[in-house]
Design a protein around this motif. Sequence first.
Motif, PDB file in Angstrom:
ATOM      1  N   TRP A  38      26.837  40.966  43.828  1.00  0.00           N
ATOM      2  CA  TRP A  38      26.026  40.415  42.727  1.00  0.00           C
ATOM      3  C   TRP A  38      26.053  38.890  42.712  1.00  0.00           C
ATOM      4  O   TRP A  38      25.216  38.263  42.077  1.00  0.00           O
ATOM      5  N   LEU A  97      38.667  33.901  46.307  1.00  0.00           N
ATOM      6  CA  LEU A  97      38.625  35.207  45.635  1.00  0.00           C
ATOM      7  C   LEU A  97      37.431  35.960  46.210  1.00  0.00           C
ATOM      8  O   LEU A  97      36.302  35.476  46.150  1.00  0.00           O
ATOM      9  N   VAL A  99      35.670  40.034  46.999  1.00  0.00           N
ATOM     10  CA  VAL A  99      35.642  41.495  46.968  1.00  0.00           C
ATOM     11  C   VAL A  99      34.570  41.940  47.951  1.00  0.00           C
ATOM     12  O   VAL A  99      33.486  41.319  48.024  1.00  0.00           O
ATOM     13  N   GLN A 104      31.543  45.523  44.899  1.00  0.00           N
ATOM     14  CA  GLN A 104      31.613  44.616  43.754  1.00  0.00           C
ATOM     15  C   GLN A 104      31.103  45.289  42.480  1.00  0.00           C
ATOM     16  O   GLN A 104      30.501  46.349  42.520  1.00  0.00           O
ATOM     17  N   ALA A 105      31.374  44.600  41.348  1.00  0.00           N
ATOM     18  CA  ALA A 105      30.966  45.049  40.011  1.00  0.00           C
ATOM     19  C   ALA A 105      31.587  46.389  39.632  1.00  0.00           C
ATOM     20  O   ALA A 105      30.967  47.191  38.939  1.00  0.00           O
ATOM     21  N   GLY A 107      35.057  46.199  38.770  1.00  0.00           N
ATOM     22  CA  GLY A 107      36.297  45.771  38.110  1.00  0.00           C
ATOM     23  C   GLY A 107      37.350  45.241  39.064  1.00  0.00           C
ATOM     24  O   GLY A 107      38.397  44.769  38.626  1.00  0.00           O
ATOM     25  N   GLY A 109      37.318  42.512  41.011  1.00  0.00           N
ATOM     26  CA  GLY A 109      37.474  41.055  40.921  1.00  0.00           C
ATOM     27  C   GLY A 109      38.374  40.661  39.759  1.00  0.00           C
ATOM     28  O   GLY A 109      39.291  39.847  39.915  1.00  0.00           O
ATOM     29  N   LYS A 110      38.121  41.249  38.591  1.00  0.00           N
ATOM     30  CA  LYS A 110      38.937  40.964  37.399  1.00  0.00           C
ATOM     31  C   LYS A 110      40.394  41.327  37.646  1.00  0.00           C
ATOM     32  O   LYS A 110      41.307  40.603  37.275  1.00  0.00           O
ATOM     33  N   ARG A 137      26.415  27.597  40.691  1.00  0.00           N
ATOM     34  CA  ARG A 137      26.595  29.057  40.602  1.00  0.00           C
ATOM     35  C   ARG A 137      26.880  29.446  39.139  1.00  0.00           C
ATOM     36  O   ARG A 137      27.987  29.815  38.758  1.00  0.00           O
ATOM     37  N   ARG A 146      34.172  34.054  30.871  1.00  0.00           N
ATOM     38  CA  ARG A 146      34.494  35.340  30.211  1.00  0.00           C
ATOM     39  C   ARG A 146      35.928  35.776  30.499  1.00  0.00           C
ATOM     40  O   ARG A 146      36.487  36.587  29.785  1.00  0.00           O
ATOM     41  N   ARG A 147      36.527  35.231  31.529  1.00  0.00           N
ATOM     42  CA  ARG A 147      37.932  35.550  31.863  1.00  0.00           C
ATOM     43  C   ARG A 147      38.892  34.574  31.180  1.00  0.00           C
ATOM     44  O   ARG A 147      40.083  34.613  31.413  1.00  0.00           O
TER      45      ARG A 147
HETATM   46  C1  LIG Z   1      33.230  36.876  42.380  1.00  0.00           C
HETATM   47  C2  LIG Z   1      33.720  38.251  42.839  1.00  0.00           C
HETATM   48  C3  LIG Z   1      35.111  38.132  43.414  1.00  0.00           C
HETATM   49  C4  LIG Z   1      33.743  39.181  41.618  1.00  0.00           C
HETATM   50  O1  LIG Z   1      34.244  40.423  42.034  1.00  0.00           O
HETATM   51  P1  LIG Z   1      33.732  41.802  41.384  1.00  0.00           P
HETATM   52  O2  LIG Z   1      34.637  42.864  41.867  1.00  0.00           O
HETATM   53  O3  LIG Z   1      32.294  41.977  41.593  1.00  0.00           O
HETATM   54  O4  LIG Z   1      33.992  41.472  39.833  1.00  0.00           O
HETATM   55  P2  LIG Z   1      34.205  42.491  38.636  1.00  0.00           P
HETATM   56  O5  LIG Z   1      33.760  43.844  39.038  1.00  0.00           O
HETATM   57  O6  LIG Z   1      35.578  42.317  38.109  1.00  0.00           O
HETATM   58  O7  LIG Z   1      33.243  41.898  37.516  1.00  0.00           O
HETATM   59  C5  LIG Z   1      31.863  41.975  37.697  1.00  0.00           C
HETATM   60  C6  LIG Z   1      31.224  41.088  36.636  1.00  0.00           C
HETATM   61  O8  LIG Z   1      29.963  40.690  37.111  1.00  0.00           O
HETATM   62  C7  LIG Z   1      29.030  40.908  36.102  1.00  0.00           C
HETATM   63  N1  LIG Z   1      27.779  41.146  36.797  1.00  0.00           N
HETATM   64  C8  LIG Z   1      27.430  42.225  37.524  1.00  0.00           C
HETATM   65  N2  LIG Z   1      26.213  42.047  38.034  1.00  0.00           N
HETATM   66  C9  LIG Z   1      25.802  40.825  37.649  1.00  0.00           C
HETATM   67  C10 LIG Z   1      24.620  40.066  37.846  1.00  0.00           C
HETATM   68  N3  LIG Z   1      23.610  40.528  38.591  1.00  0.00           N
HETATM   69  N4  LIG Z   1      24.535  38.836  37.272  1.00  0.00           N
HETATM   70  C11 LIG Z   1      25.522  38.338  36.518  1.00  0.00           C
HETATM   71  N5  LIG Z   1      26.688  39.020  36.290  1.00  0.00           N
HETATM   72  C12 LIG Z   1      26.798  40.242  36.837  1.00  0.00           C
HETATM   73  C13 LIG Z   1      29.562  42.075  35.327  1.00  0.00           C
HETATM   74  O9  LIG Z   1      29.005  42.115  34.029  1.00  0.00           O
HETATM   75  C14 LIG Z   1      31.058  41.756  35.314  1.00  0.00           C
HETATM   76  O10 LIG Z   1      31.409  40.791  34.349  1.00  0.00           O
HETATM   77  P3  LIG Z   1      32.032  41.192  32.922  1.00  0.00           P
HETATM   78  O11 LIG Z   1      33.107  42.199  33.166  1.00  0.00           O
HETATM   79  O12 LIG Z   1      32.527  39.919  32.338  1.00  0.00           O
HETATM   80  O13 LIG Z   1      30.900  41.786  32.138  1.00  0.00           O
HETATM   81  C15 LIG Z   1      32.750  38.864  43.882  1.00  0.00           C
HETATM   82  O14 LIG Z   1      31.457  38.874  43.362  1.00  0.00           O
HETATM   83  C16 LIG Z   1      32.734  38.141  45.222  1.00  0.00           C
HETATM   84  O15 LIG Z   1      33.552  38.404  46.088  1.00  0.00           O
HETATM   85  N6  LIG Z   1      31.754  37.211  45.408  1.00  0.00           N
HETATM   86  C17 LIG Z   1      31.613  36.479  46.678  1.00  0.00           C
HETATM   87  C18 LIG Z   1      32.726  35.495  46.906  1.00  0.00           C
HETATM   88  C19 LIG Z   1      32.786  34.469  45.791  1.00  0.00           C
HETATM   89  O16 LIG Z   1      31.799  33.898  45.423  1.00  0.00           O
HETATM   90  N7  LIG Z   1      34.013  34.239  45.259  1.00  0.00           N
HETATM   91  C20 LIG Z   1      34.273  33.313  44.168  1.00  0.00           C
HETATM   92  C21 LIG Z   1      34.402  31.930  44.682  1.00  0.00           C
HETATM   93  S1  LIG Z   1      34.937  30.783  43.425  1.00  0.00           S
END
Ligand SMILES: CC(C)(COP(=O)(O)OP(=O)(O)OC[C@H]1O[C@@H](n2cnc3c(N)ncnc32)[C@H](O)[C@@H]1OP(=O)(O)O)[C@@H](O)C(=O)NCCC(=O)NCCS
Length: 189
Positions: A38, A97, A99, A104-105, A107, A109-110, A137, A146-147
């Motif tokens: 996402w 960080l 996933v 993804q999405a 839980g 990442g959290k 971003r 939100r975290r």
């Molecule tokens: C950032 C990352 C680690 C999050 O991991 P994840 O496992 O998807 O995260 P979670 O499942 O814990 O949380 C998903 C969140 O995204 C939100 N989400 C899902 N789809 C979304 C979208 N299309 N737009 C915005 N938010 C969205 C969800 O609502 C949730 O947030 P919330 O719990 O506060 O409501 C992952 O997306 C990733 O690896 N991204 C690529 C690498 C990166 O950018 N890392 C961070 C660098 S600083």
Amino acid sequence: MMNISDSLIYRIATTSDCDSLNVLINSSYCGELSHQGWTNADELILPPRTTADTLFSMIDSGNYVFLMFFGEKDQILKGCVHLFHEAGSKIAEIGMLAVRPDLQARGYGKFILSIAENYAVNNWNVEYIELKTFIDRYELTAYYIRRGYIDTGRRHLFPKEKMKLGTTQRDELEVCTMKFPVNLYAELF
Ligand SMILES: CC(C)(COP(=O)(O)OP(=O)(O)OC[C@H]1O[C@@H](n2cnc3c(N)ncnc32)[C@H](O)[C@@H]1OP(=O)(O)O)[C@@H](O)C(=O)NCCC(=O)NCCS
């Protein structure tokens, strides 16, 4: 959505894990595979985000702790994060960080973020966790807010020379530093 974070187990990476970490980090940050997730940095950087050699240097330096997260049942690598801490500092920095994009999405990442925060508090007694994101971003910045993370207002240009093989899609990319005051939340709850 079902939260399946509790099925993740983790361990600290060694230099022999660089190849698998490299695949995970690069596939989640940019390139074709990252579109399954996402949020990614694909519009901002051209792959690769990192290299196995870079990861090797980071782990080998002893300055970084990489946590690797695996499915408890299937033992598949699903996520990672690194921590950087200097002796005596009250701040630990979290980075890379990631996933797996197709997971993804859910839980993960959290969960990984909270484990990394706890690791820093328990091992180094830090008061703050910091991390850096590209200012553009917005969805990711909102995710960290939100975290419990706060925008420090500190800005700097992304040091693209550190990317080794990859590069940025723009001449200048601004990076924002966010901060999580660990003790504030410990006192509140
Ligand atoms: C950032 C990352 C680690 C999050 O991991 P994840 O496992 O998807 O995260 P979670 O499942 O814990 O949380 C998903 C969140 O995204 C939100 N989400 C899902 N789809 C979304 C979208 N299309 N737009 C915005 N938010 C969205 C969800 O609502 C949730 O947030 P919330 O719990 O506060 O409501 C992952 O997306 C990733 O690896 N991204 C690529 C690498 C990166 O950018 N890392 C961070 C660098 S600083």
